[in-house]
Write a protein that holds these residues in place. Structure first.
Motif, PDB file in Angstrom:
ATOM      1  N   GLY A   1       7.029  77.061  -7.262  1.00  0.00           N
ATOM      2  CA  GLY A   1       8.209  77.414  -7.312  1.00  0.00           C
ATOM      3  C   GLY A   1       9.643  76.858  -7.544  1.00  0.00           C
ATOM      4  N   ASP A   2      10.842  77.835  -8.278  1.00  0.00           N
ATOM      5  CA  ASP A   2      12.001  77.333  -8.111  1.00  0.00           C
ATOM      6  C   ASP A   2      12.615  78.744  -7.282  1.00  0.00           C
ATOM      7  N   TYR A   3      12.888  78.844  -6.481  1.00  0.00           N
ATOM      8  CA  TYR A   3      13.507  79.755  -4.946  1.00  0.00           C
ATOM      9  C   TYR A   3      14.923  79.403  -4.896  1.00  0.00           C
ATOM     10  N   TYR A   4      16.039  81.051  -5.371  1.00  0.00           N
ATOM     11  CA  TYR A   4      17.408  81.086  -5.288  1.00  0.00           C
ATOM     12  C   TYR A   4      17.975  81.899  -4.193  1.00  0.00           C
ATOM     13  N   ARG A   5      18.920  81.902  -3.930  1.00  0.00           N
ATOM     14  CA  ARG A   5      19.049  82.584  -3.070  1.00  0.00           C
ATOM     15  C   ARG A   5      20.724  82.708  -3.333  1.00  0.00           C
ATOM     16  N   ILE A   6      21.334  84.279  -3.931  1.00  0.00           N
ATOM     17  CA  ILE A   6      22.635  84.216  -5.115  1.00  0.00           C
ATOM     18  C   ILE A   6      24.089  84.197  -3.650  1.00  0.00           C
ATOM     19  N   TYR A   7      25.295  83.448  -2.940  1.00  0.00           N
ATOM     20  CA  TYR A   7      26.634  83.950  -2.249  1.00  0.00           C
ATOM     21  C   TYR A   7      27.796  84.099  -3.328  1.00  0.00           C
ATOM     22  N   ASN A   8      28.273  84.998  -2.261  1.00  0.00           N
ATOM     23  CA  ASN A   8      29.711  84.825  -3.482  1.00  0.00           C
ATOM     24  C   ASN A   8      30.365  83.399  -2.668  1.00  0.00           C
ATOM     25  N   THR A   9      32.023  83.121  -3.206  1.00  0.00           N
ATOM     26  CA  THR A   9      32.568  81.601  -2.206  1.00  0.00           C
ATOM     27  C   THR A   9      32.848  81.585  -1.192  1.00  0.00           C
ATOM     28  N   GLU A  10      32.528  82.783  -1.018  1.00  0.00           N
ATOM     29  CA  GLU A  10      32.581  83.018   0.833  1.00  0.00           C
ATOM     30  C   GLU A  10      31.592  82.563   2.081  1.00  0.00           C
TER      31      GLU A  10
ATOM     32  N   LYS B   1      28.847  84.761   1.624  1.00  0.00           N
ATOM     33  CA  LYS B   1      28.038  86.227   1.527  1.00  0.00           C
ATOM     34  C   LYS B   1      27.054  86.308   0.988  1.00  0.00           C
ATOM     35  N   GLU B   2      25.836  86.483   1.638  1.00  0.00           N
ATOM     36  CA  GLU B   2      25.032  87.149   0.375  1.00  0.00           C
ATOM     37  C   GLU B   2      24.840  88.038  -0.239  1.00  0.00           C
ATOM     38  N   ILE B   3      24.168  87.684  -1.299  1.00  0.00           N
ATOM     39  CA  ILE B   3      23.856  88.825  -1.994  1.00  0.00           C
ATOM     40  C   ILE B   3      22.810  89.204  -2.158  1.00  0.00           C
ATOM     41  N   PRO B   4      22.117  90.137  -1.681  1.00  0.00           N
ATOM     42  CA  PRO B   4      20.282  90.375  -1.502  1.00  0.00           C
ATOM     43  C   PRO B   4      20.022  90.967  -3.030  1.00  0.00           C
ATOM     44  N   LYS B   5      19.088  90.493  -2.939  1.00  0.00           N
ATOM     45  CA  LYS B   5      18.020  91.149  -3.643  1.00  0.00           C
ATOM     46  C   LYS B   5      17.526  92.053  -3.381  1.00  0.00           C
ATOM     47  N   THR B   6      16.519  92.358  -5.049  1.00  0.00           N
ATOM     48  CA  THR B   6      15.614  93.763  -4.792  1.00  0.00           C
ATOM     49  C   THR B   6      14.145  92.981  -4.496  1.00  0.00           C
ATOM     50  N   ASP B   7      14.116  92.136  -5.291  1.00  0.00           N
ATOM     51  CA  ASP B   7      12.911  91.490  -4.619  1.00  0.00           C
ATOM     52  C   ASP B   7      12.431  90.656  -3.319  1.00  0.00           C
ATOM     53  N   LEU B   8      11.658  92.221  -1.932  1.00  0.00           N
ATOM     54  CA  LEU B   8      11.509  91.616  -0.908  1.00  0.00           C
ATOM     55  C   LEU B   8      10.638  90.693  -1.237  1.00  0.00           C
ATOM     56  N   GLU B   9       9.604  90.664  -1.565  1.00  0.00           N
ATOM     57  CA  GLU B   9       8.301  89.454  -2.050  1.00  0.00           C
ATOM     58  C   GLU B   9       9.546  87.952  -2.293  1.00  0.00           C
ATOM     59  N   ALA B  10      10.015  88.083  -3.105  1.00  0.00           N
ATOM     60  CA  ALA B  10      10.673  87.267  -3.253  1.00  0.00           C
ATOM     61  C   ALA B  10      11.713  86.692  -2.092  1.00  0.00           C
ATOM     62  N   ASP B  11      12.396  87.345  -1.545  1.00  0.00           N
ATOM     63  CA  ASP B  11      13.167  87.473  -0.612  1.00  0.00           C
ATOM     64  C   ASP B  11      12.344  86.529   0.517  1.00  0.00           C
ATOM     65  N   ARG B  12      11.592  87.058   1.006  1.00  0.00           N
ATOM     66  CA  ARG B  12      10.781  86.206   2.126  1.00  0.00           C
ATOM     67  C   ARG B  12      10.586  84.839   2.272  1.00  0.00           C
ATOM     68  N   LYS B  13      10.064  84.152   0.852  1.00  0.00           N
ATOM     69  CA  LYS B  13       9.853  83.038   0.400  1.00  0.00           C
ATOM     70  C   LYS B  13      11.150  82.461   0.335  1.00  0.00           C
ATOM     71  N   THR B  14      11.764  82.895   0.611  1.00  0.00           N
ATOM     72  CA  THR B  14      13.301  81.873  -0.197  1.00  0.00           C
ATOM     73  C   THR B  14      14.270  81.406   0.994  1.00  0.00           C
ATOM     74  N   PRO B  15      13.450  80.489   1.861  1.00  0.00           N
ATOM     75  CA  PRO B  15      14.768  80.139   3.034  1.00  0.00           C
ATOM     76  C   PRO B  15      15.868  80.158   3.072  1.00  0.00           C
ATOM     77  N   LYS B  16      16.556  80.777   4.188  1.00  0.00           N
ATOM     78  CA  LYS B  16      17.848  81.175   4.275  1.00  0.00           C
ATOM     79  C   LYS B  16      18.481  79.707   3.989  1.00  0.00           C
ATOM     80  N   ILE B  17      19.668  79.288   3.497  1.00  0.00           N
ATOM     81  CA  ILE B  17      20.688  78.327   3.189  1.00  0.00           C
ATOM     82  C   ILE B  17      22.208  78.921   3.658  1.00  0.00           C
ATOM     83  N   GLU B  18      22.393  78.149   4.529  1.00  0.00           N
ATOM     84  CA  GLU B  18      23.424  77.671   5.769  1.00  0.00           C
ATOM     85  C   GLU B  18      24.342  77.608   4.648  1.00  0.00           C
TER      86      GLU B  18
END
Length: 161
Positions: free
Chosen positions: A63-72, A74-91
């Motif tokens: 599937g399509d995995y994503y992470r959400i960041y503000n303009t600085e 800083k990650e806005i964490p997900k509540t879906d922990l399973e999706a969070d584990r599957k999605t690599p951190k983005i530098e």
């Protein structure tokens, strides 16, 4: 491709009336992705020319995995922990300032638009301007983003439109 050209992509399928009456076209673009290359889809939510957040999409197995960041960045964490584990951190991208500047320029004339840019090997490519992401029907994770986006929208500036 001929079948795609015959489909109606307006309000009958997705409720996106802005596509009504537009004749379909096939556009072939340069292929940007390579097997070993990071390919990031930066979806930048902008309000009256000011970026608010990044929805960074990564194609992955299943599937399509994503992470959400503000303009600085800083990650806005997900509540879906399973999706969070599957999605690599983005530098934080080295060209974050350029991504922000491009999105400012492209969004300045609109109360809201999502500026979609691709990042490939440190280069930025334009994808599209999205005025109704998922036609407003997707509940974001985390849900608090819905309020954040809604609070940022000021239609008072556009009463004459």
């Amino acid at each position: 491709m001929n079948a795609w050209l015959k489909r109606c992509y307006d309000s009958k399928i997705r409720g996106e009336g802005q596509y009504r009456g537009i004749k379909g076209r096939i556009i072939i673009e340069k292929y940007l992705r390579e097997e070993e290359t990071d390919f990031l889809d930066y979806r930048i939510y902008c309000f009256s020319g000011e970026p608010l957040l990044f929805h960074v999409s990564i194609d992955g197995p299943g599937g399509d995995y994503y992470r959400i960041y503000n303009t600085e960045w800083k990650e806005i964490p997900k509540t879906d922990l399973e999706a969070d584990r599957k999605t690599p951190k983005i530098e934080r991208p080295d060209n974050l300032g350029e991504l922000l500047e491009i999105s400012r320029k492209l969004s300045q004339d609109f109360p809201f638009v999502r500026v979609d840019l691709y990042g490939v090997l440190g280069k930025i490519y334009f994808s599209e301007l999205t005025f109704t992401p998922s036609n407003g029907l997707i509940v974001p994770d985390p849900v608090k983003i819905d309020r954040l986006l809604g609070d940022a929208l000021d239609l008072g500036l556009y009463k004459s439109v």
